[in-house]
Design a protein around this motif. Structure first.
Motif, PDB file in Angstrom:
ATOM      1  N   UNK A  63      -3.474  -8.400   7.360  1.00 51.03           N
ATOM      2  CA  UNK A  63      -3.665  -9.182   6.142  1.00 51.03           C
ATOM      3  C   UNK A  63      -3.265  -8.321   4.953  1.00 51.03           C
ATOM      4  N   UNK A  64      -2.367  -8.835   4.126  1.00 51.96           N
ATOM      5  CA  UNK A  64      -1.970  -8.135   2.911  1.00 51.96           C
ATOM      6  C   UNK A  64      -2.400  -8.985   1.727  1.00 51.96           C
ATOM      7  N   UNK A  65      -3.293  -8.420   0.913  1.00 45.66           N
ATOM      8  CA  UNK A  65      -3.754  -9.072  -0.311  1.00 45.66           C
ATOM      9  C   UNK A  65      -2.868  -8.548  -1.428  1.00 45.66           C
ATOM     10  N   UNK A  66      -1.919  -9.359  -1.854  1.00 40.25           N
ATOM     11  CA  UNK A  66      -0.951  -8.916  -2.840  1.00 40.25           C
ATOM     12  C   UNK A  66      -1.062  -9.695  -4.143  1.00 40.25           C
ATOM     13  N   UNK A  67      -0.685  -9.058  -5.213  1.00 41.92           N
ATOM     14  CA  UNK A  67      -0.641  -9.729  -6.511  1.00 41.92           C
ATOM     15  C   UNK A  67       0.364 -10.874  -6.432  1.00 41.92           C
ATOM     16  N   UNK A  68       0.003 -11.995  -7.038  1.00 38.32           N
ATOM     17  CA  UNK A  68       0.912 -13.132  -7.088  1.00 38.32           C
ATOM     18  C   UNK A  68       2.221 -12.833  -7.785  1.00 38.32           C
ATOM     19  N   UNK A  69       2.275 -11.727  -8.510  1.00 38.46           N
ATOM     20  CA  UNK A  69       3.500 -11.328  -9.211  1.00 38.46           C
ATOM     21  C   UNK A  69       4.428 -10.493  -8.330  1.00 38.46           C
ATOM     22  N   UNK A  70       3.998 -10.185  -7.095  1.00 34.81           N
ATOM     23  CA  UNK A  70       4.778  -9.310  -6.221  1.00 34.81           C
ATOM     24  C   UNK A  70       5.220  -9.996  -4.949  1.00 34.81           C
ATOM     25  N   UNK A  71       6.302  -9.471  -4.399  1.00 35.99           N
ATOM     26  CA  UNK A  71       6.725  -9.800  -3.039  1.00 35.99           C
ATOM     27  C   UNK A  71       6.473  -8.553  -2.212  1.00 35.99           C
ATOM     28  N   UNK A  72       6.019  -8.722  -1.004  1.00 40.04           N
ATOM     29  CA  UNK A  72       5.757  -7.583  -0.139  1.00 40.04           C
ATOM     30  C   UNK A  72       7.080  -7.072   0.428  1.00 40.04           C
ATOM     31  N   UNK A  73       7.332  -5.776   0.259  1.00 37.59           N
ATOM     32  CA  UNK A  73       8.483  -5.117   0.868  1.00 37.59           C
ATOM     33  C   UNK A  73       8.005  -4.612   2.228  1.00 37.59           C
ATOM     34  N   UNK A  74       8.240  -5.418   3.269  1.00 36.31           N
ATOM     35  CA  UNK A  74       7.670  -5.109   4.578  1.00 36.31           C
ATOM     36  C   UNK A  74       8.198  -3.804   5.160  1.00 36.31           C
ATOM     37  N   UNK A  75       9.464  -3.503   4.938  1.00 39.40           N
ATOM     38  CA  UNK A  75      10.019  -2.251   5.474  1.00 39.40           C
ATOM     39  C   UNK A  75       9.375  -1.042   4.795  1.00 39.40           C
ATOM     40  N   UNK A  76       9.258  -1.095   3.474  1.00 39.86           N
ATOM     41  CA  UNK A  76       8.653   0.021   2.737  1.00 39.86           C
ATOM     42  C   UNK A  76       7.171   0.152   3.081  1.00 39.86           C
ATOM     43  N   UNK A  77       6.477  -0.972   3.209  1.00 39.13           N
ATOM     44  CA  UNK A  77       5.055  -0.924   3.542  1.00 39.13           C
ATOM     45  C   UNK A  77       4.851  -0.363   4.954  1.00 39.13           C
ATOM     46  N   UNK A  78       5.677  -0.780   5.897  1.00 31.13           N
ATOM     47  CA  UNK A  78       5.584  -0.247   7.265  1.00 31.13           C
ATOM     48  C   UNK A  78       5.768   1.266   7.250  1.00 31.13           C
TER      49      UNK A  78
END
Length: 158
Positions: A63-78
């Motif tokens: 579960x990723x709780x992210x700001x509505x102003x952001x898109x999750x960068x899945x590669x960078x987060x991994x």
């Protein structure tokens, strides 16, 4: 009053009470299944919406709780988390992991606790709003309450 809430939202409300979080779940007349819709309905900055996004990482829900102003960068987060990869969960996997439908996933009230990442950018807002278990329900809480409620790890997600 929680008896007037949908069943999924009542589970969320119970968990909030258990954690000492005072924010009440609000039932919106129209669905707020995106950060933009929720922000418009509440008259708040889209960045103050704590989006609940479910991914699959190393075979497990994340579960990723992210700001509505952001898109999750899945590669960078991994890479930041030392994981193999992070990919979007299917709607079926989201419901299996959370008991809730996409567009209404709350940060709590799931059948089992989920490994959770909380977007560090949410700390910039004194009050956040998160889904309450359905696309029509939402509730306020602080960044600190969100981290405590989810037992989340704070990280950069974009």
């Amino acid at each position: 009053m929680t008896v007037d809430l949908p069943a999924r939202s009542r589970l969320v409300a119970e968990r909030l009470r258990e954690e000492g979080i005072e924010g009440e779940i609000v039932v919106l007349p129209d669905a707020a299944s995106t950060a933009a819709l929720a922000a418009a309905a509440l008259g708040v900055d889209v960045g103050a919406i704590a989006n609940s996004l479910v991914f699959v990482s190393d075979g497990e829900p994340l579960l990723v709780m992210t700001s509505g102003a952001h898109r999750v960068d899945t590669a960078a987060l991994a890479a930041r988390l030392g994981r193999g990869s992070i990919g979007r969960a299917t709607p079926e996997r989201v419901r299996q992991a959370t008991g809730q439908a996409i567009g209404g996933v709350a940060p709590t009230g799931h059948p089992q606790p989920l490994t959770t990442i909380v977007d560090e950018a949410l700390a910039a807002f004194p009050q956040l709003w998160a889904a309450g278990g359905t696309p029509h329900t939402i509730f306020p809480l602080t960044f600190e309450e969100l981290v405590r409620l989810t037992a989340g790890t704070v990280a950069k997600v974009d």
